[in-house]
Design a protein around this motif. Structure first.
Motif, PDB file in Angstrom:
ATOM      1  N   ASP A 147      51.789  35.469  39.242  1.00 16.34           N
ATOM      2  CA  ASP A 147      51.714  35.907  37.854  1.00 16.34           C
ATOM      3  C   ASP A 147      51.731  37.429  37.770  1.00 16.34           C
ATOM      4  N   VAL A 148      52.117  37.940  36.593  1.00 16.95           N
ATOM      5  CA  VAL A 148      52.271  39.393  36.445  1.00 16.95           C
ATOM      6  C   VAL A 148      50.987  40.141  36.783  1.00 16.95           C
ATOM      7  N   SER A 149      49.857  39.655  36.283  1.00 21.90           N
ATOM      8  CA  SER A 149      48.621  40.418  36.520  1.00 21.90           C
ATOM      9  C   SER A 149      48.246  40.390  37.998  1.00 21.90           C
ATOM     10  N   ILE A 150      48.487  39.266  38.666  1.00 24.79           N
ATOM     11  CA  ILE A 150      48.184  39.172  40.091  1.00 24.79           C
ATOM     12  C   ILE A 150      49.186  40.016  40.877  1.00 24.79           C
TER      13      ILE A 150
ATOM     14  N   PRO B 161      56.585  47.443  35.814  1.00 24.42           N
ATOM     15  CA  PRO B 161      57.092  48.767  36.159  1.00 24.42           C
ATOM     16  C   PRO B 161      58.464  49.022  35.550  1.00 24.42           C
TER      17      PRO B 161
ATOM     18  N   LEU C 191      60.458  46.778  40.583  1.00 20.81           N
ATOM     19  CA  LEU C 191      59.308  46.541  41.448  1.00 20.81           C
ATOM     20  C   LEU C 191      59.441  47.377  42.721  1.00 20.81           C
TER      21      LEU C 191
ATOM     22  N   ALA D  82      50.556  42.742  39.955  1.00 16.34           N
ATOM     23  CA  ALA D  82      50.136  44.137  39.882  1.00 16.34           C
ATOM     24  C   ALA D  82      48.977  44.409  40.839  1.00 16.34           C
ATOM     25  N   GLN D  83      48.056  43.439  40.931  1.00 17.82           N
ATOM     26  CA  GLN D  83      46.941  43.609  41.870  1.00 17.82           C
ATOM     27  C   GLN D  83      47.457  43.754  43.301  1.00 17.82           C
TER      28      GLN D  83
ATOM     29  N   GLY E 163      47.217  34.002  44.511  1.00 15.92           N
ATOM     30  CA  GLY E 163      46.950  35.410  44.776  1.00 15.92           C
ATOM     31  C   GLY E 163      46.150  35.599  46.050  1.00 15.92           C
TER      32      GLY E 163
ATOM     33  N   GLU F 224      50.682  34.120  31.089  1.00 13.00           N
ATOM     34  CA  GLU F 224      50.880  33.810  32.498  1.00 13.00           C
ATOM     35  C   GLU F 224      50.894  32.303  32.689  1.00 13.00           C
TER      36      GLU F 224
ATOM     37  N   GLU G 174      41.296  36.398  38.529  1.00 16.39           N
ATOM     38  CA  GLU G 174      42.437  35.520  38.361  1.00 16.39           C
ATOM     39  C   GLU G 174      42.299  34.714  37.085  1.00 16.39           C
TER      40      GLU G 174
END
Lengths: 349, 328, 322, 477
Positions: free
Chosen positions: C184-187, B259, C215, C189-190, C156, B48, B276
Motif C-alpha cells: 500500500d502507498v503508506s507502507i 513522489p 519512485l 513510503a515507510q 509490510g 488503500e 499499518e
C-alpha cells in the motif's frame, strides 16, 4: 490453542463418518431382516450351549424342552428379537462397535475360537503389517523418484513415469497380483504362492521372520506397483510447482547448497500438499489391500472378507465393514495429525 | 442538491464470516458512508487495500446488498428493489473492472462480450451490430471489424480494458463505477486509458465513481476526491483543493507518499504515517485513524467517532482537531 | 574503479515460440555507496538483469553471456560452487518483489533470516538469532517476530524482514527488485524511508529495480532506463529526470501524473514489443515520434556518451539524422 | 463458445494419447456392437451358465494359436459329424444302415477324450440297435460301443423320435465296458496282457489311438474310420446326425475353462457389459454430481451447507468395504451394482464442481454480467456452465474406468451378477478353481488384459482432454 481445536474438529468429523457408516449398515441389516437372522443365530448358539449343560442336570426330556423353551424366550427378549429392528438399533450399533456379533458360522480363528471378535483381532495385525510396509515403501519411492523426476520435467524418465501412472490407474491390483503369482511363483518359482509362513512354519525366530519377509515380498510388490504410480506422479507435480516458488530462488540466492534447497525449501514445504493427496488416495489403497490379501491368501482381514462372502456369513461381513471403516478413520486421523505438524499455517489459523 | 445522479446515505455493507463452529464475525467493509455524485461528474474514491473502496463501488451498483443506509439513483430509492425492478437501473449504471484478464469471459468473442448487455435488454440484431461497432470506435479499437471475432486472450492488457469499457458504453449509461481500471495495465498505457475514459465521460455526460489507490491519477481524472479509510470517509472535497491543501492527517500522508520524479527526492525523507492499516474485522474505536495519527490525543480520538464537518464550501473532514490542524 | 561493472550482459530464454531475448547487451557500472535504478515497463528485462547478475538461471536459458566484474574480478567466470560460496548473499544479496512468496511458509522468519549466517559463517543458531533481533530493530520490526511464521506477518512486515535478510551478511551490493510494488502507498513510503536511512547509515550500494520512474527518483543516484531488454539511457538521476535525451525516457517521464506540477500527462501510443521477435534497428522505432523510417528501422544505434557520464542509445544523438 | 470449443477439440485431437484412446474406444464399440448383434441377450443364463451347452468342449484347453509358438504341436479339438448313409442293406429281419466318419490323426498327441453323439434318431416299430466301431490305420478293428435306443412308451405313436432336444452323448472315456474290449484288443493284436482295470488307468484314448511303445503307448498316426451301424426293424428308421468329438488340448481363440466354456465368447460378451457399466455409471454419477455441485455453488446458503456436509461424510467412507457390504446385502444384480457405484461416486464431483462454480462466480466477468442485468439463468448457462462443462465432461470420462474397475473387483469377490458373464467373473471362477496355481494363464491373463484395455482407453481420452479443460496448457501460436 489452534492446534488442539483443529484436531478436535477433524476428529469430530471422522467420528461422524464412523457413526454414519454404523447407522447405514444397521438400518440396512435391520430393514432387510438380516439382523434378525444374526440374532437368531446367536440365540441358537446360546441354546445349544445351555442345552448341553442342562442335559446333565435335567434327565427328563420333556422337562428339558420346557426349561429350554423358557430360556429361549428369555434370550429372545434379552436380544430384543421380540421388538422391531429399529427399536433395537442402538443396541445393534453397540454390538458392532464392540464386535459382539456372536460367532462365525464357518470361519474359525487360528486358536480355534469362532467368536468374531477373536477372529478379527487375530487377523488385524497381519493386515496392518502389510498395509504399513507398503505405505512406507510407497512414501519413500514417491519421494525418491518423484523428486528426481521433478528436477527434469519433460525428460524420458518423466514421460515414462507419467505413462506408468496412467497405466497403474487402469490396472486392477488384484489382477496384477495374479500375474505376479503366475510369473514369480508358478514359472520362476522364486516366491511362494501365498500365505504368511511356509508349512510348517519355521521355529527359529530369525528364520521365521526371514520366512515372513519372503512371503511378504509378492503382495507388497503387487501393491506397490499398482499404487505407487499415482503417488510418484502427484509428488512430482507438487515438487515441480513448489520448485517454481520465489522462495526457492531466494534460497539459492542466499548461497545455500542444492541439497539444503531441495530438502528445506522444496520438499519440506511440499510435504503438506503431498500429505493431503496421500490422505485422498488412502481409500483406494485400502481397497487394493483387501483384494491383494485375497489373491495371496494373506491371513488378514481382506482374505477374511473373501471367506465370509464365499460362505455367506452376514455377521462377519458386518463386523469387517465396520473394522475397515475404523481402520480408515484412524489412518485418516493419524495423517491429519501429521498434516497439522508439517504445516504451520493450519496450526495458527 | 442540484443535478444529483447518485446519492449514498449512511451506507453500511457488512460481510459475515464464520469463525470456528458457532462464532460469526462481521467484516465492516463499508461503515456509514454518505456521498453524492452529480451528472457528468467524476468522484474519485481513494484508499488503500482493505479500506472498503471497492465494496463501496459495488454497493452503489447494487452488486452487493447494503446492510443499512439508502441508495438513491435519479431521485428513486433503489436500496430495496428486487433484481426484476432494477432492470432500468442496470441499463443506466455500469462498471469497469480492475483486472482486464478475468473480467472478460474467455469463452466468448469480443462481439459476444460487448453485445451481451444489449441481448439482455432485448435489442434487435441490427441495432446490436451498430452499437457494438460504435462502441469499438469509441474506445478506439480500430478498425472495429477486425476485433469482432477475436477472443480476449488474443488481445493485450490495454486492448482488453478497452473492450471492458466498450461493454460499458453500449447501453449508453449515465453512471459508471470504474474500479481501479488501470492498476493492472502497463505504465505507458495507463494514461491513455484514463484519458480515453475522461473524454468519453465528457462526451456522453456520464457520472463516474473512480476507485483508485493512486491519488496521483485523481488530479486529472476526477472532479471530487473522497478519501476512505477502514470503511469510513475521512475527507471529501473538490480534487484540486484537496490535493493542494489536504486537511486530514491521513490525506496529507497519502499525498506526501507519492513522489514526483525529482532527483532531489533522494536527499529527504517523506512524511509518513506509522503503523499499518487496521483489519476490517476489528477496527479501532473512536476515530479509526487514531492509532496511526500524529495528532491523536489518546482520549477523545480513542473514544468518540468524529463527525463529518463541513469546513468549507463542498468540503468535509472527519477529525476532532481539524481546526487546530488546519490552522497550523 | 567501480564496485560492480556489468558488460554486455545477455540472457536469452528458450520458449515454445522461439528465443526470448530478455536481456540483450546490458552494460552499466555501480560505485560504492551508490544506488542505481533500473527502470522499465514489465517485460523490459529489468528483473532478468537481476537474475543474470545473481546467476539464478531458470532451466530454459538458451544464452547467458557477458562479463560481471565485482571489484575488478570477473565473477561470471567463477564455478557454480565458488559463486555460491563466495558471491551469493556474501557479496550480492537481494530483496525480492513478492513479499509473501519470498519466504518459505513452513519455516520461521527468524530462522530464514539467520540461515545465511549459519551456512556461510558456521555460526550457531542462538547467536545468529541474537543478531537477527538487532537487525529487526534496525529495519523497524519487533525483535520477537523472529519466532513467527511468514503468514503471521503483514505485507509490510514481511518486506522489512526481507530487507533484514538481505542485510544479514553485510553484502557489498543489494539488489532490490520492485521491493514496494505489492504494498500500500503508506507502507511503500515507510519502506522507502527505511531504505534511505539504511543507505545513509550503512553506505549500502544498491540496484533498485522498478517500473515507476518517480519512485526511482526517491532513492537512486543513477538511473538506467530499460526498453525491450536493453538500456536506452543511463546517467545520473539529475540528467535522466531533468534532461532526458532518449525519446522513450522523455515520454516515460511525461506520462507520470504529477501532484505538484501543472502538466497534463502524455502517453506513448502502442504497446511494448514482443521480445521473441523484437523490432529491427532501434527497438523503440515503432512507437517513436522521431523515427526517420530509414536508419532507425534498419540499424541498431550504439550507446554513446552525449555529455559527461550521460549515455544514450539513439540515432538522434549519434551524429546521424538530427 | 463454439469456436472456442472447436479449438479445444483440435487441441484434443492433436495429442497422441487421445488419438490412441479414441482408436481403442472405437475398437471396443465395434466389438460390443458385434457381440450385441450376434449373441442373444440372455446368453448368460441360456448358454454361458449351462454346462450341457459346453459338454462337447475340452476342459481347460489352451488357445489354438499356441501351436504357432511350440515345436511339439498340441492336438486340436475336433467335432466330426455326418448325416449321410454310407451303405444300406437288409440282413435278415434287420435293415442295416452305416454311417462313416474318417478322422486323420496327424499330431504326435493323443486326444484327451472321445465322445459319441447321436441326434434325432427315428424309428417306426421296435427300437433299433446302434453299434460303433473304429478301423484303425493298421486295419485292426475295435468295437467301441453298442446300445439299444429307448423303447417307446405306451402313450407314444409312431414314428418315435429320440434325442431331439438333447443328443445322446456317450463319453467313451467313462464307459466301463470298453475296458474289457480294449484289454482283449491288446492281447489279440500285440499279445499284451493288461488287466481291464489298468486299461482304464492308462486311458482308453491311448489304446484306441496308439500302439505300445517302450513302457507306454505312442500315437499311431493315420486315418481312423469310425463306422456307426444302425440295426433297424423298419426301413424308414434312421439316425439324424452322428458325431464324434475328438477331445483336443487346444481349443478356439482363447481356450476353455474347467467347464469347457469357450473363453473367447465370455471375453467377447464382457465388452458390451463393461461399456454399459462404465458409461451408465459415469453418466449418472456425473449428472447427479454436476447438478448438485452447481446448485450447491450457485445457490449457496443452507442448501449448500447440507449438500456439503453430506458430501463430507460420503467422501470419507472407504469405498470398497461399503460396496462389498451393500452388494452382498442387496444381491449381485447388475443394476444394483450400478446404483451402488453411482450412489458413492457423486460426492467427489460435487466438491470440485462447487469450488469451480464458486471461482467462476467470483470472477469479474460474472459480476459484469450481473451488473448489466443478466438473469440468473443466463449467467448460469452463458457464463458459469461453459467454465465447468469441459471439466465435467473430463470427469465423466474419468469415472468410466473406475466404474469398470469397481465392477470387476466386486465380481472378482464373487459379488457380480451371475446371469451375465463379465471379465471379473471369469477371473473369479478361474482363481477359485486354482487357475493361478496350476498355471492356466489363458484363463486369467486375457480377462485382466481386457479390463486394463477398456479402462486405459478412457484414461487416455481423459488425459488428452486435459488441455481442453485447462486453456493455459494450450499451445497458442
Amino acid at each position: 490453542m489452534g492446534l488442539k481445536r483443529a484436531l478436535t474438529l477433524k476428529a469430530a468429523s471422522l467420528v461422524v463418518v464412523l457413526l454414519f457408516v454404523l447407522l447405514l449398515t444397521t438400518i440396512i441389516i435391520g430393514a432387510t431382516g438380516i439382523s434378525d437372522k444374526i440374532l437368531n443365530g446367536m440365540v441358537q448358539d446360546n441354546l445349544r450351549a445351555i442345552r448341553q449343560e442342562l442335559a446333565r442336570e435335567i434327565r427328563n426330556p420333556e422337562d428339558l424342552e420346557r426349561a429350554l423353551e423358557k430360556i429361549k424366550e428369555d434370550l429372545i427378549r434379552s436380544y430384543g428379537l421380540d421388538k422391531p429392528w429399529y427399536v433395537r438399533m442402538p443396541d445393534m450399533i453397540w454390538r458392532i462397535v464392540t464386535l459382539d456379533l456372536g460367532n462365525s458360522r464357518t470361519v474359525v480363528s487360528f486358536s480355534g475360537s469362532n467368536k468374531i471378535s477373536d477372529i478379527i483381532l487375530e487377523r488385524l495385525p497381519n493386515t496392518v503389517l502389510l498395509m504399513i510396509t507398503v505405505l512406507i515403501i510407497n512414501f519413500a519411492l514417491s519421494l525418491m523418484i518423484g523428486v528426481r523426476v521433478a528436477t527434469k520435467p519433460g525428460s524420458f524418465l518423466d514421460r515414462l513415469i507419467s505413462m506408468y501412472s496412467a497405466v497403474s490407474y487402469a490396472l486392477p491390483t488384484w489382477w496384477l497380483g495374479i500375474l505376479m503369482i503366475l510369473v514369480f511363483a508358478f514359472y520362476l518359482k522364486i516366491f511362494p504362492f501365498g500365505g504368511m509362513y511356509s508349512t510348517p512354519p519355521p521355529v527359529d525366530p530369525l528364520v521365521r521372520s526371514l520366512d515372513l519377509v519372503w512371503h511378504l515380498c509378492l503382495p507388497v510388490l503387487t501393491l506397490v506397483i499398482a499404487t505407487s504410480g499415482s503417488w510418484i506422479y502427484i509428488t512430482r507435480s507438487i515438487v515441480i510447482t513448489t520448485a517454481q516458488e520465489d522462495f526457492v530462488s531466494i534460497a539459492r540466492a542466499k548461497g545455500l547448497s542444492e541439497r539444503i534447497v531441495l530438502w528445506r525449501y522444496i520438499i519440506r514445504p511440499a510435504a503438506p500438499p503431498i500429505l493431503t493427496n496421500l490422505i485422498l488416495s488412502l481409500a483406494a489403497y485400502l481397497g487394493g489391500a483387501i483384494l491383494t490379501e485375497t489373491i495371496f491368501s494373506w491371513p488378514g482381514m481382506g482374505l477374511l472378507y473373501f471367506e465370509a462372502i464365499m460362505s455367506v456369513d452376514e455377521a462377519l461381513i458386518l463386523a469387517l465393514t465396520y473394522m475397515y471403516t475404523l481402520i480408515y478413520v484412524i489412518a485418516r486421523f493419524v495423517l491429519e495429525v501429521l498434516y497439522v505438524i508439517v504445516d504451520p499455517r493450519v496450526r495458527y489459523a | 442538491m442540484r443535478d444529483s445522479l447518485l446519492e449514498l446515505q449512511e451506507v453500511r455493507t457488512y460481510f459475515y464470516v464464520r469463525k470456528g463452529l458457532f462464532k460469526t464475525l462481521a467484516v465492516k467493509a463499508v461503515d456509514g458512508v454518505s456521498l453524492s455524485i452529480n451528472r457528468g461528474e467524476t468522484v474519485a474514491i481513494v484508499g488503500e487495500s482493505g479500506s472498503g473502496k471497492s465494496t463501496l463501488g459495488r454497493t452503489a451498483l447494487k452488486l452487493v446488498e447494503p446492510t443499512s443506509g439508502k441508495i438513491i439513483f435519479e431521485g428513486k430509492d433503489i436500496t430495496n428493489l428486487s433484481s426484476e425492478d432494477l432492470k432500468w437501473f442496470r441499463r443506466k449504471a455500469q462498471m469497469i473492472f480492475q483486472d482486464p484478464y478475468t473480467s472478460l469471459n474467455p469463452f466468448m468473442t469480443i462481439k459476444q462480450i460487448i453485445e451481451e448487455p444489449l441481448v439482455v435488454h432485448g435489442f434487435d440484431a441490427r441495432e446490436r451490430e451498430e452499437r457494438v461497432i460504435k462502441a469499438l470506435e469509441d474506445v478506439r479499437l480500430l478498425p472495429p471489424e477486425t476485433f469482432l471475432s477475436k477472443y480476449p486472450h488474443m488481445l493485450s492488457g490495454g486492448q482488453r480494458q478497452r473492450v471492458g469499457i466498450a461493454r460499458c458504453l453500449v447501453l449508453e449509461p449515465v453512471f459508471i463505477v470504474a474500479d481501479e481500471p488501470v492498476s493492472m495495465i502497463d505504465a505507458s498505457s495507463r494514461v491513455e486509458i484514463l484519458l480515453l475514459m475522461r473524454s468519453l465521460q465528457g462526451k456522453y455526460g456520464i457520472g463516474m465513481m473512480y476507485i483508485t489507490h493512486d491519488i496521483a491519477t485523481t488530479k486529472y481524472f476526477s472532479d471530487k476526491i473522497a478519501v476512505m479509510y477502514a470503511g469510513k470517509l475521512l475527507e471529501i472535497g473538490p480534487s484540486q483543493r484537496i490535493l493542494k491543501e489536504p486537511l486530514h492527517p491521513y490525506t496529507v500522508a497519502l499525498i506526501d507518499a507519492v513522489p514526483d520524479p525529482d532527483p532531489h527526492n533522494r536527499f529527504r525523507l517523506r512524511r509518513v504515517v506509522t503503523g499499518e492499516p487496521p483489519s476490517p474485522l476489528n477496527p479501532p474505536s473512536g476515530c479509526r485513524f487514531h492509532p496511526r495519527c500524529p495528532y491523536s490525543d489518546g482520549m477523545k480520538c480513542v473514544k468518540e467517532e468524529p463527525e463529518m464537518i463541513e469546513v468549507d464550501m463542498n468540503r468535509k473532514v472527519a477529525c476532532h482537531y481539524i481546526e487546530k490542524i488546519a490552522g497550523k | 574503479m567501480s564496485l560492480l561493472d556489468v558488460q554486455k550482459l545477455m540472457l536469452y530464454y528458450k520458449t515454445s515460440r522461439g528465443t526470448l531475448r530478455a536481456v540483450d547487451g546490458v552494460s552499466f557500472s555501480l560505485g560504492k555507496g551508490e544506488t542505481l535504478g533500473l527502470v522499465g515497463e514489465s517485460g523490459s528485462g529489468k528483473s532478468s538483469t537481476a537474475i543474470a547478475i545473481m546467476r539464478l538461471l531458470p532451466r530454459n536459458v538458451e544464452l547467458y553471456d557477458g562479463r560481471i566484474l565485482l571489484n575488478g574480478v570477473d565473477i561470471s567466470k567463477l564455478s557454480e560452487k565458488d559463486f555460491r560460496e563466495k558471491i551469493r548473499w556474501k557479496k550480492i544479496s537481494m530483496v525480492p518483489q513478492g513479499a509473501m512468496s519470498s519466504f518459505n511458509p513452513v519455516l520461521k522468519i527468524g530462522f530464514q533470516v539467520a540461515e545465511p549466517l549459519m551456512v556461510h559463517q558456521n555460526m550457531r543458531k542462538p547467536e545468529t538469532l541474537k543478531k537477527v533481533r538487532e537487525l529487526f530493530k534496525l529495519v523497524g520490526m519487533p525483535p520477537d517476530y523472529v519466532d513467527r511464521y511468514p503468514h503471521e506477518l503483514s505485507g509490510g512486515m514481511r518486506q522489512r524482514a526481507a530487507i533484514a535478510m538481505a542485510l544479514i551478511l553485510n553484502p557489498d551490493i543489494v539488489i532490490l527488485d520492485e521491493p514496494t510494488s505489492a504494498l500500500d502507498v503508506s507502507i511503500q513510503a515507510q519502506i522507502m524511508n527505511l531504505l534511505k536511512n539504511l543507505k545513509k547509515e550503512l553506505g549500502l550500494s544498491m540496484i533498485f529495480i522498478t517500473h515507476d520512474i518517480a519512485l526511482a527518483s526517491d532513492i537512486c543516484d543513477k538511473i538506467g532506463v530499460m526498453y525491450a531488454g536493453q538500456i536506452v539511457e543511463l546517467s545520473s538521476s539529475e540528467n535522466v529526470l531533468l534532461n532526458p535525451r532518449h525519446p522513450y525516457t522523455q515520454k516515460l517521464i511525461a506520462s507520470i501524473p504529477r501532484l505538484r506540477e501543472e502538466k497534463m500527462p502524455e502517453f506513448i501510443p502502442g504497446a511494448p514489443p514482443d521480445l521473441v521477435s523484437p523490432p529491427s534497428g532501434c527497438r523503440f522505432h515503432p512507437r517513436c515520434p522521431y523515427s526517420d523510417g530509414m536508419k532507425c528501422v534498419k540499424e541498431e544505434p550504439e550507446m554513446i556518451e552525449v555529455e559527461d557520464d550521460h549515455f544514450v542509445k539513439c540515432w538522434l544523438h549519434s551524429g546521424g539524422s538530427k | 463458445m463454439s469456436k472456442y470449443f472447436i479449438e479445444g477439440l483440435s487441441e484434443f485431437w492433436a495429442s497422441k494419447t487421445s488419438k490412441m484412446g479414441l482408436a481403442f474406444l472405437l475398437i471396443i464399440i465395434i466389438i460390443s456392437m458385434y457381440t450385441l448383434f450376434t449373441f442373444p441377450l440372455d446368453y448368460g443364463t441360456r448358454y454361458w451358465n449351462n454346462p450341457k451347452y459346453w459338454a462337447d468342449n475340452p476342459k481347460i484347453a489352451m488357445p489354438e494359436w499356441i501351436n504357432l509358438f511350440v515345436g511339439n504341436k498340441f492336438l486340436e479339438h475336433n467335432i466330426l459329424s455326418t448325416s449321410t448313409i454310407q451303405k444300406m442293406y437288409p440282413s435278415g429281419a434287420y435293415y442295416i444302415k452305416t454311417y462313416e466318419i474318417v478322422y486323420d490323426l496327424m499330431a504326435d498327441q493323443f486326444p484327451t477324450f472321445i465322445t459319441l453323439k447321436f441326434d434325432n434318431v427315428t424309428f417306426f416299430s421296435r427300437p433299433p440297435t446302434i453299434e460303433v466301431l473304429v478301423i484303425r490305420p493298421d486295419n485292426s478293428t475295435i468295437n467301441l460301443y453298442k446300445f439299444v435306443v429307448e423303447p417307446p412308451l405306451s402313450t407314444e405313436e409312431p414314428p418315435y423320435s429320440r434325442y431331439v432336444v438333447e443328443p445322446k452323448r456317450i463319453m467313451l472315456s467313462g464307459e466301463p465296458q470298453l475296458s474289457l474290449v480294449l484289454s482283449n484288443f491288446l492281447l489279440d493284436k500285440y499279445n499284451l496282457s493288461i488287466d481291464p482295470k489298468d486299461v482304464a488307468e492308462i486311458g482308453y484314448e491311448k489304446v484306441i489311438f496308439g500302439e505300445p511303445y517302450e513302457n507306454g503307448f505312442k500315437p499311431l498316426k493315420g486315418k481312423y474310420v469310425f463306422t456307426t451301424t444302425l440295426y433297424a426293424r423298419d426301413v424308414r428308421d434312421q439316425i439324424g446326425t452322428v458325431s464324434i468329438v475328438i477331445g483336443g488340448q487346444v481349443y478356439g481363440l482363447m481356450g476353455t475353462d474347467i467347464l469347457g466354456r469357450d473363453l473367447s465368447q465370455g471375453l467377447l460378451f464382457g465388452f458390451p457389459v463393461a461399456l454399459l457399466i462404465g458409461i451408465v455409471v459415469s453418466v449418472l454419477t456425473t449428472i447427479i454430481g454436476a447438478t448438485l455441485g452447481i446448485v450447491s455453488g450457485y445457490v449457496g446458503g443452507r442448501v449448500d451447507e447440507i449438500i456439503q456436509r453430506v458430501c463430507d461424510v460420503m467422501n470419507n467412507i472407504p469405498q470398497l468395504p461399503i460396496l462389498i457390504f451393500l452388494t452382498f446385502i442387496f444381491g449381485g444384480k447388475l443394476w444394483i451394482i450400478v446404483v451402488i457405484l453411482v450412489l458413492f461416486g457423486w460426492p467427489s464431483l460435487v466438491i470440485v464442481v462447487r469450488s469451480m462454480v464458486l471461482q467462476a462466480k467470483s470472477s469479474s466477468f460474472i459480476e459484469a454480467a450481473i451488473s448489466v442485468g443478466a438473469s440468473r439463468w443466463r449467467i448460469m448457462i452463458r457464463h458459469v456452465f461453459p467454465q465447468v462443462a469441459p471439466y465435467i465432461l473430463a470427469q465423466m470420462i474419468f469415472f468410466t474406468p473406475s466404474a469398470i474397475l469397481a465392477e470387476a473387483a466386486l465380481s472378482f469377490l464373487g459379488l457380480g451378477d451371475p446371469s451375465i458373464p463379465t471379465w471379473g467373473q471369469i477371473l473369479e471362477y478361474g482363481f477359485r478353481n486354482g487357475a493361478v496355481f496350476l498355471g492356466y494363464w489363458w484363463w486369467v491373463v486375457p480377462p485382466g488384459l481386457m479390463i486394463v484395455f477398456s479402462a486405459i482407453t478412457f484414461v487416455f481420452i481423459a488425459l488428452g482432454f486435459e488441455p481442453v479443460i485447462n486453456p493455459r496448457l494450450r499451445r497458442w501460436r
